[in-house]
Design a protein around this motif. Structure first.
Motif, short mmCIF file in Angstrom:
data_model
loop_
_atom_site.label_atom_id
_atom_site.label_comp_id
_atom_site.label_asym_id
_atom_site.label_seq_id
_atom_site.Cartn_x
_atom_site.Cartn_y
_atom_site.Cartn_z
N PHE A 91 -48.55 -14.94 -3.33
CA PHE A 91 -49.58 -14.30 -2.78
C PHE A 91 -49.43 -12.98 -2.18
N GLY A 92 -48.42 -12.45 -2.47
CA GLY A 92 -48.47 -10.97 -2.05
C GLY A 92 -47.31 -10.55 -1.03
N MET A 93 -46.57 -11.44 -0.48
CA MET A 93 -45.52 -11.08 0.40
C MET A 93 -44.41 -9.99 0.03
N GLU A 94 -44.24 -8.95 0.62
CA GLU A 94 -43.22 -8.05 0.27
C GLU A 94 -41.92 -8.34 0.73
N TYR A 95 -40.67 -7.90 0.23
CA TYR A 95 -39.49 -8.18 0.72
C TYR A 95 -38.68 -7.00 0.52
N GLY A 96 -38.99 -5.98 0.19
CA GLY A 96 -38.27 -4.72 0.03
C GLY A 96 -37.92 -3.81 1.09
N VAL A 97 -37.48 -2.79 0.91
CA VAL A 97 -37.31 -1.94 2.01
C VAL A 97 -37.97 -0.38 1.95
N PRO A 98 -38.35 0.14 2.85
CA PRO A 98 -38.10 0.15 4.23
C PRO A 98 -38.81 -1.19 4.83
N PHE A 99 -38.76 -1.46 5.94
CA PHE A 99 -39.37 -2.53 6.86
C PHE A 99 -40.45 -1.87 7.49
N PRO A 100 -41.62 -2.90 7.65
CA PRO A 100 -42.83 -2.17 8.33
C PRO A 100 -42.43 -1.80 9.76
N PRO A 101 -43.41 -0.75 10.24
CA PRO A 101 -43.30 -0.36 11.41
C PRO A 101 -43.36 -1.41 12.46
N ILE B 42 -46.49 -23.11 11.22
CA ILE B 42 -45.64 -22.15 11.31
C ILE B 42 -45.42 -21.31 9.98
N VAL B 43 -45.43 -22.05 9.20
CA VAL B 43 -45.20 -21.38 7.69
C VAL B 43 -46.71 -21.06 6.98
N GLY B 44 -47.60 -21.64 7.27
CA GLY B 44 -48.92 -21.73 6.57
C GLY B 44 -49.64 -20.39 7.17
N CYS B 45 -49.61 -20.12 8.29
CA CYS B 45 -50.30 -19.19 8.98
C CYS B 45 -49.96 -17.92 8.20
N PRO B 46 -48.87 -17.19 8.00
CA PRO B 46 -48.30 -16.15 7.53
C PRO B 46 -48.56 -15.97 5.75
N ILE B 47 -48.66 -17.22 5.31
CA ILE B 47 -49.05 -17.20 3.87
C ILE B 47 -50.51 -17.02 3.91
N VAL B 48 -51.38 -17.62 4.74
CA VAL B 48 -52.84 -17.19 4.58
C VAL B 48 -52.98 -15.86 5.07
N TRP B 49 -52.32 -15.43 5.91
CA TRP B 49 -52.50 -13.96 6.31
C TRP B 49 -52.14 -13.11 5.14
N THR B 50 -51.05 -13.37 4.33
CA THR B 50 -50.66 -12.71 3.33
C THR B 50 -51.98 -12.55 2.23
N LEU B 51 -52.40 -13.72 1.97
CA LEU B 51 -53.44 -13.87 1.10
C LEU B 51 -54.77 -13.27 1.47
N VAL B 52 -54.89 -12.95 2.75
CA VAL B 52 -56.38 -12.38 3.18
C VAL B 52 -56.10 -10.99 3.45
N THR B 53 -54.91 -10.40 3.87
CA THR B 53 -54.85 -9.18 4.20
C THR B 53 -53.89 -8.41 3.09
N ASN B 54 -52.94 -9.21 2.18
CA ASN B 54 -52.05 -8.50 1.38
C ASN B 54 -51.05 -7.44 2.14
N ASP B 55 -50.72 -7.93 3.36
CA ASP B 55 -49.95 -6.97 4.09
C ASP B 55 -49.05 -7.83 4.96
N PHE B 56 -48.00 -8.12 4.44
CA PHE B 56 -47.10 -8.97 5.03
C PHE B 56 -45.61 -8.75 4.50
N HIS B 57 -44.60 -8.87 5.51
CA HIS B 57 -43.12 -8.63 4.90
C HIS B 57 -42.41 -9.74 5.33
N LEU B 58 -41.32 -10.05 4.59
CA LEU B 58 -40.44 -11.24 5.10
C LEU B 58 -39.70 -11.22 6.19
N VAL B 59 -39.40 -9.87 6.62
CA VAL B 59 -38.62 -9.55 7.80
C VAL B 59 -39.54 -9.94 8.98
#
Length: 306
Positions: free
Chosen positions: A127-137, A202-219
């Protein structure tokens, strides 16, 4: 930073390369990254399998945080000095209750939660989650975590309230109410169905957020999980100290809010905040019951006066 640029260098170290070797190479090639980001990148490069790397890191983090945060409450329960701050101070859990609770929770973690943890990486990255570096602000991480707390609280309120409906309570939620005076370890003492149902918030809200915004990081996910675990364990601790967060933030639920839920078996369904129970008149406790009685009496008098 793309990991591909370092893969050839890491491959040159051979299959016997240690994590320390990989970290040294990353540190030489990525001087712009901070220590945490270099450690993060080194872990994924060393593992050479992103799903396994995330799965191991996620499960270990969850266990360390859950049992690590529960440990202080176990110690506090064993020290009589703190009893004056225990909400139901005649119901201090025994060592046997603590042990049996910890054993069931650990079994649940290994059989129910582990498969979900393992599947999180492929689903979230799809769904678009990032997990690379650098981390988000830091500001972005903080903003998203606040949003997740609000969204999860709404999910938890409605589904938790539904689980108190007769048949659902008996078949699913009753296990969680084994202890009328909760303690830290009991935060995830629940049936597999409840763990999955409420855990989706707990887990679904971040996944839905990722789907809608395409702006989410694993950290951000990890920090959100850590804070949510702290909230759940503290809410089940059974202690309300003068310095507890709810005395600083009046809308924060806290242990006194959830302890009443376990004591009365009804009301106070929200997880983190008080506003859903306040607005929908599902607050538990004598004060709330008194207000409801006074309101009903006022309505009766108003009808008679007409």
């Amino acid at each position: 930073m793309a990991y591909a640029a370092l893969n050839s260098t890491i491959a040159g170290l051979g299959s016997t390369a240690t994590f320390s070797n990989v970290f040294d190479e990353v540190s030489k090639a990525a001087v712009d990254l901070n220590v945490a980001e270099r450690l993060w990148a080194s872990w994924y490069l060393w593992m050479q399998n992103d799903t396994i790397a995330t799965g191991i890191m996620s499960f270990v983090m969850h266990e360390l945080v859950y049992f690590g945060r529960s440990l202080p409450w176990i110690i506090i329960d064993a020290i009589p000095f703190f009893n004056k701050w225990k909400l139901q101070n005649t119901k201090v859990p025994t060592w046997r209750e603590q042990w049996e609770c910890a054993a069931l929770v650990l079994i649940s973690h290994c059989t129910v939660e582990l498969p979900q943890i393992w599947l999180f990486h492929p689903i979230a990255t799809y769904f678009g989650m990032e997990y690379g570096v650098p981390f988000p602000p830091a500001w972005k991480i903080a903003m998203q975590i606040v949003i997740f707390f609000i969204l999860e609280d709404a999910w938890h309120y409605w589904f938790h309230r539904a689980l108190h409906y007769g048949p659902l309570y008996k078949s699913i939620h009753k296990l969680h109410h084994t202890y009328s005076a909760p303690f830290g370890l009991a935060a995830e003492y629940a049936s597999p169905i409840e763990v999955m149902l409420l855990g989706f918030g707990i887990v679904g809200c971040p996944i839905v957020w990722t789907l809608v915004t395409n702006d989410f990081h694993l950290v951000t996910m990890y920090l959100w999980i850590v804070l949510r675990l702290f909230q759940a364990i503290d809410a089940h601790s059974g202690y309300d100290f003068p310095w507890s967060l709810r005395h600083i933030l009046p809308f924060w639920a806290g242990a006194d809010h959830h302890d009443l839920h376990h004591e009365r078996f009804i009301g106070n369904y929200a997880s983190s905040f008080r506003w859903w129970d306040y607005c929908l008149d599902t607050e538990a406790g004598e004060a709330a019951s008194k207000k409801r009685r006074e309101r009903k009496l006022a309505e009766i008098r108003a009808k008679k006066a007409q």
